[in-house]
Design a protein around this motif. Sequence first.
Motif, short mmCIF file in Angstrom:
data_model
loop_
_atom_site.label_atom_id
_atom_site.label_comp_id
_atom_site.label_asym_id
_atom_site.label_seq_id
_atom_site.Cartn_x
_atom_site.Cartn_y
_atom_site.Cartn_z
N TYR A 101 0.84 -1.20 0.00
CA TYR A 101 0.00 0.00 0.00
C TYR A 101 0.87 1.24 0.00
CZ TYR A 101 1.01 0.19 5.04
OH TYR A 101 1.63 0.26 6.25
N ASP A 102 0.22 2.39 -0.27
CA ASP A 102 0.89 3.69 -0.18
C ASP A 102 0.61 4.25 1.20
OD1 ASP A 102 1.95 3.80 -2.77
OD2 ASP A 102 0.02 4.43 -3.59
N MET A 107 2.76 9.50 -2.66
CA MET A 107 4.03 8.74 -2.74
C MET A 107 4.05 7.87 -3.99
SD MET A 107 6.40 9.03 -0.36
CE MET A 107 7.16 7.45 -0.39
N GLY A 108 3.01 7.09 -4.21
CA GLY A 108 2.96 6.17 -5.35
C GLY A 108 3.92 5.01 -5.21
N LYS A 110 3.44 2.03 -4.13
CA LYS A 110 3.09 1.06 -3.08
C LYS A 110 4.33 0.43 -2.46
CE LYS A 110 -1.51 -0.06 -4.74
NZ LYS A 110 -2.47 -1.10 -5.00
N SER A 111 5.19 1.26 -1.91
CA SER A 111 6.44 0.77 -1.33
C SER A 111 6.30 0.35 0.13
CB SER A 111 7.54 1.81 -1.48
OG SER A 111 7.14 3.03 -0.89
#
Length: 168
Positions: A101-102, A107-108, A110-111
């Motif tokens: 998830y973000d 942020m983008g 999903k790290s």
Amino acid sequence: MNNSILYDLGFDPIFIILGLVVLVAILAILVVVQIVKTSKLAKRYDKFMRGRDAESLENVFAKALADIRLLQAEDRANKDALKVINKVLVKSFHKTGLVKYDAFPGMGGKSSFALALMSQNKSGYILNAVHSRDTCYVYVKEIVKGETDTPLGKEEEKAVRIALGMDK
């Protein structure tokens, strides 16, 4: 011969004699067949009792008994090993659930992720890695029989449901 029983039958006594002769012939044939079968059986029994390749029957039985004892010992060892494996398996993590998830808006990629690692009795841990632009924080929460002392976030709850097979 007027007082004879055969005279009162009403038919010629030769038919009785011929019937008995035929019956004796059939019985004689049956006796010969049984003698042949008995002879074959006696030969097979003698061959069996002599053993194979001059090996005595007692040696064959002793070898078979030794093989059975060896197999029983191996079976006991395998059962003991399975007991140990089952004890370890109950405590090992074999239910997993991962949710990416973000963590922060904008942020983008999903790290961030929540990873649930659980054992057969629904105990284990949730690893929650929160990534920002500058840092990464990792949080661990313990699960004991499906319950936690700390409230779970929505991603962590989803990871637990996935691990338990309740969600995709």
